[in-house]
Design an enzyme around this catalytic site. Structure first.
Site, PDB file in Angstrom:
ATOM      1  N   HIS A  11     -29.686   2.961 -18.737  1.00 43.27           N
ATOM      2  CA  HIS A  11     -28.240   3.181 -18.826  1.00 43.27           C
ATOM      3  C   HIS A  11     -27.892   4.586 -19.327  1.00 43.27           C
ATOM      4  O   HIS A  11     -27.116   5.311 -18.696  1.00 43.27           O
ATOM      5  CB  HIS A  11     -27.607   2.123 -19.720  1.00 43.27           C
ATOM      6  CG  HIS A  11     -27.861   0.728 -19.267  1.00 43.27           C
ATOM      7  ND1 HIS A  11     -27.645   0.329 -17.972  1.00 43.27           N
ATOM      8  CD2 HIS A  11     -28.336  -0.368 -19.921  1.00 43.27           C
ATOM      9  CE1 HIS A  11     -27.964  -0.954 -17.845  1.00 43.27           C
ATOM     10  NE2 HIS A  11     -28.388  -1.390 -19.013  1.00 43.27           N
ATOM     11  N   CYS A  43     -28.095  -7.372 -19.554  1.00 42.93           N
ATOM     12  CA  CYS A  43     -27.130  -8.351 -20.040  1.00 42.93           C
ATOM     13  C   CYS A  43     -26.849  -9.435 -18.999  1.00 42.93           C
ATOM     14  O   CYS A  43     -26.260 -10.467 -19.334  1.00 42.93           O
ATOM     15  CB  CYS A  43     -25.826  -7.665 -20.435  1.00 42.93           C
ATOM     16  SG  CYS A  43     -25.115  -6.650 -19.120  1.00 42.93           S
TER      17      CYS A  43
END
Length: 444
Positions: A11, A43
């Site tokens: 990320h 996630c």
């Protein structure tokens, strides 16, 4: 042409690479990652494992090919073995163990975090699983196809552990959730909230073994049981969801570190070496609730830090405005959100705080359809009455509400300013005396 090297391309690293390539032309970007994929939204793993989404394809938002099309050079399955800060070089080994030496003008470290693995007997038994990487999720899903795999024990009742417990329950497995804390999600919520989530988990059929320390895993080849200081739990699979630690070993202690070993950075994401930046889970953030550096590992923080480092590397000054650690969870249709500090955390840090809570229906009570109660708790400093934390819970989707409190913490809003905040009323959405206004009005 300036040369920027990025170590780690998930990320934070992906955000940094994209920001540089999208905004600056005379820059050569080279990135390295040990994995064979990038930008995996971890996630979403619980949703995938629990069959709430069709598959993993939507959990990727970038790739080696996409970044190279923009002009970057991306080395995948390549391990950076050492950093030479004095000569501004990195040394790496590719998948064929061929050495790569790359020089840099600016270096961005996005080395992420590593799962915490306890040193207990039986930790190396088969079917003791980590769930962090794409490969971990694939392995777990494949093993769940075994009809003899029925009992799953999840160790760790933080966000990931609770979400995975729900996922396995959705797969009709017999799930036990163990944590040393007396309640789930204890790092994010006060007890009046965690008690509600505990109840949601129990009602869904998940067995809670809280306030227990795992001392051993037992079995012949495969894990067969989990031993705690209070009991024994049969297990066909054990999931380790204890937490994460910053992955900073590569710097060999040549950069200043935070108390937990994360790279200590300023608001420009600079480390103690001016031409070296650190972003994402390996680095600190500025915590507005505490008004100092802290460690809060969230994907949203990672992306923001990647953007900030990228601009600063390219001589465009950009400072972080700080974070509040805003987060949320949704389990079996019950939603909980928090930002800033809980009452318990604030008091443990010696901060003198007061709180105010209020529970009411989201909409006017004559709106009978799709109307649920909402519990709100606000934490504020006793001395200057600035808001430093908030928690919300409901079966109604009140997720956007936590952003108000995130901004309130950032802007040092007082609980008294919140009392007369201009909030509109329409029966479809809320009440004339809504729970935010009422919580503020009820503050001491």
């Amino acid at each position: 042409m300036q040369k920027i090297v990025v170590v780690g391309v998930n990320h934070a690293g992906t955000a940094a690479v994209n920001t540089i390539l999208d905004n600056y032309k005379d820059v050569k970007v080279t990135a390295f990652d040990e994995n064979n994929n990038i930008s995996f939204l971890g996630c979403g793993m619980a949703l995938w494992i629990g069959q709430q989404i069709e598959g993993p394809d939507g959990l990727f938002y970038s790739s080696k090919e996409a970044l190279e099309k923009k002009g970057a050079t991306i080395h995948m399955e390549t391990c950076v073995t050492s950093l030479d800060f004095q000569n501004k070089q990195i040394i790496a080994l590719d998948c064929n163990h061929h050495p790569i030496i790359e020089s840099y003008d600016k270096l961005i470290l996005a080395t992420g975090s590593l799962p915490v693995i306890p040193s207990i007997p039986g930790i190396d038994l088969e079917n003791v699983q980590l769930v962090k990487l794409y490969q971990n999720a694939i392995e777990v899903i494949q093993k769940l196809e075994d009809s003899n795999l029925n009992k799953v024990v999840v160790i760790g009742a933080g966000y990931i552990g609770v979400e995975l417990a729900e996922a396995f329950q959705r797969r009709q497995k017999d799930v036990t959730l163990i944590d040393v804390a007396d309640t789930c999600l204890s790092s994010y919520y006060d007890q009046e909230f965690t008690d509600r989530m505990d109840q949601v988990l129990k009602e869904s059929g998940i067995h809670l073994a809280l306030g227990q320390k795992v001392t051993a895993l037992e079995g012949s080849n495969k894990v067969e049981r989990v031993i705690t200081d209070k009991g024994t739990y049969p297990a066909d699979m054990v999931i380790l969801a204890i937490g994460f630690r910053p992955n900073t070993k590569l710097a060999n202690n040549e950069l200043s570190l935070f108390t937990n070993g994360a790279f200590l950075v300023n608001k420009h994401q600079q480390t103690s070496q001016p031409d070296v930046y650190a972003i994402g889970d390996c680095a600190t953030v500025y915590d507005n609730a505490l008004e100092k550096s802290n460690y809060i590992a969230l994907a949203t923080n990672a992306v923001r830090s990647g953007i900030i480092a990228a601009h600063n590397c390219c001589s465009t000054p950009l400072s972080s405005i700080g974070v509040q650690g805003s987060n949320g969870i949704s389990i079996m249709g019950y939603h909980m959100l928090s930002t800033g500090l809980t009452e318990k955390k604030a008091k443990s840090l010696g901060i003198d705080v007061l709180t105010t809570s209020y529970e009411d229906y989201q909409k006017a009570t004559f709106m009978k359809k799709n109307n649920e109660k909402v519990l709100l708790k606000i934490v504020y400093r006793k001395d200057n009455r600035t808001i430093i934390g908030a928690q919300m819970a409901s079966r109604y989707d009140i997720s956007l509400g936590i952003h108000l409190f995130s901004l309130a913490i950032q802007e040092k809003t007082t609980i008294d300013q919140l009392k007369l905040l201009d909030t509109f009323f329409l029966p479809h959405f809320n009440q004339p005396y809504n729970y935010i206004t009422m919580a503020a009005l009820n503050a001491e």
